[in-house]
Design a protein around this motif. Sequence first.
Motif, PDB file in Angstrom:
ATOM      1  N   GLN A  50       4.582  36.643  -3.047  1.00  0.00           N
ATOM      2  CA  GLN A  50       6.019  36.760  -3.290  1.00  0.00           C
ATOM      3  C   GLN A  50       6.570  35.433  -3.820  1.00  0.00           C
ATOM      4  O   GLN A  50       6.392  34.398  -3.190  1.00  0.00           O
ATOM      5  CB  GLN A  50       6.744  37.132  -1.993  1.00  0.00           C
ATOM      6  N   PRO A  51       7.197  35.444  -5.002  1.00  0.00           N
ATOM      7  CA  PRO A  51       7.759  34.198  -5.552  1.00  0.00           C
ATOM      8  C   PRO A  51       8.843  33.624  -4.642  1.00  0.00           C
ATOM      9  O   PRO A  51       9.607  34.362  -4.000  1.00  0.00           O
ATOM     10  CB  PRO A  51       8.347  34.653  -6.890  1.00  0.00           C
ATOM     11  N   LEU A  52       8.916  32.295  -4.617  1.00  0.00           N
ATOM     12  CA  LEU A  52       9.936  31.630  -3.805  1.00  0.00           C
ATOM     13  C   LEU A  52      11.324  31.824  -4.391  1.00  0.00           C
ATOM     14  O   LEU A  52      12.320  31.836  -3.672  1.00  0.00           O
ATOM     15  CB  LEU A  52       9.612  30.135  -3.697  1.00  0.00           C
ATOM     16  N   SER A  53      11.395  31.973  -5.720  1.00  0.00           N
ATOM     17  CA  SER A  53      12.681  32.222  -6.384  1.00  0.00           C
ATOM     18  C   SER A  53      12.477  33.244  -7.488  1.00  0.00           C
ATOM     19  O   SER A  53      11.368  33.405  -8.007  1.00  0.00           O
ATOM     20  CB  SER A  53      13.253  30.926  -6.969  1.00  0.00           C
ATOM     21  N   ILE A  54      13.546  33.937  -7.838  1.00  0.00           N
ATOM     22  CA  ILE A  54      13.470  34.979  -8.870  1.00  0.00           C
ATOM     23  C   ILE A  54      13.613  34.346 -10.243  1.00  0.00           C
ATOM     24  O   ILE A  54      14.571  33.603 -10.490  1.00  0.00           O
ATOM     25  CB  ILE A  54      14.585  36.024  -8.671  1.00  0.00           C
ATOM     26  N   PRO A  55      12.679  34.607 -11.164  1.00  0.00           N
ATOM     27  CA  PRO A  55      12.849  34.119 -12.533  1.00  0.00           C
ATOM     28  C   PRO A  55      14.187  34.587 -13.110  1.00  0.00           C
ATOM     29  O   PRO A  55      14.569  35.752 -12.963  1.00  0.00           O
ATOM     30  CB  PRO A  55      11.663  34.743 -13.277  1.00  0.00           C
TER      31      PRO A  55
END
Length: 456
Positions: free
Chosen positions: A380-385
């Motif tokens: 799961q990415p730490l922040s959304i692109p």
Amino acid sequence: MGKRRKQRQRKRKAAVDRDVISRLPDEILCNILSFLPTRTSVATSVLSRRWRYLWKKVQALDLNDDFFYTPELSRNEAQERFLIFLKKFEPLLLPLPMRKFCLSCPVGQFGYTDLIGWIEHVIGRVSELYFSVRTDGQTYELYFRNLHSTSLVSLVLDGNIMIVVDFVPTPSESIFPSLKNLELHVIFNYVDLDLLLSGCPALETLRLTLIDFRLEAFHMPPSLKSLTFEEQYSDSEDVTLELLEVNTPSLEYLRLTLRGCYAEILVCDYPNIKRASLDISRKSGNIAWVPKLLRALCKTKFFWLQVSTIECLICAPVLDLPNFCNLIQLQLDFHIFQSSLLIDLLHSCPKLQALKIYISQFVDSISSGSYLKSRNGWTQPLSIPHCIVSHLNTVEHRGYLNSPEEHEFTAYILQRGLVLKTMTIHTKYSLESKSEIYEALSEIQRGSSMCRLEVN
């Protein structure tokens, strides 16, 4: 009887009145005919007296042998008839200059000298020259020491032709000083291509498909706006070159297909770049400089990274991706789906609108199930692109194998894609499996109310 004659005359007059094309000036008609194969242009001579000799005024010859190959003729007979056919057109080469000359045919030893003679005769008098040959397996030489033209704007050479450049031109004796388009799909074996290109100071478009290309260094002309460069080797041995220089600041289009290993590449900023495609073999030397090339291409609007280039990025010891500030369409060809690299790229593309993902079908149908279920590289990415919530409206995924990693990534895009319009999945599974994939993805709550899901 008189009435019938008058009726026929009125009909003929009406037909003539309807023939608007024939009333056009010769200059316009000849320009129209110049876009047709010469055989078709000659066929118009039977239309009427107006058209009988018009084709002879056309400043373009487009000659090919396609219509000589019939079941009634052997291959050699067809070639011989075509050479006889060509000789009938020799008088038409005299009223030059000519705008375009196209010659496409097979050659054997018996006819090659004549064809080269034609090329040497017209090359100094035409604006566009296209020469394509299919040979009998042999390679034939074309000596550029005999060729010079101040009028040539476009030159295309295609076939088993070996270019021979055996002199060093100076700026005052450029081979083709007006040439803007050069396409070579030929053999360059230990020939210094730099010598040829240095004689083309105005070159803007260069398309090279080079067979058995072996040079220590290769420098692209700085005037280029469009570059397509592809290597092909007849053997599997590793080919190492010292330097590839693409110092072309006006470049708008780039397509590189490199099979050799380049110790170094010299690039510059490309402020005008619009489209780029990279297919660079995963060699240790190439891996070191591929990230540098990506940084130079950071202003492109359309980018295609093929399988071998993706592998170079994965193997790079340090991958510092640039900000692709203008990129609106990205195509990625994976051998194995890599969601971590994909998320990193999306972070670097703030304005991305269209994402195309192609997966190689490398897993056979028997082993695919157990292999894919055991592999999940999703994190799961730490922040959304930024592009996912602001610009990304189209996602196309071909070769979808329904692995856990692919499913998680697709769900992530569906949930967070606030402006997503279309998510298209292409898979080779059975109709029943496609239905299962569709049902599983349909249960995911979508971030965009206008998003349409398709599974094909």
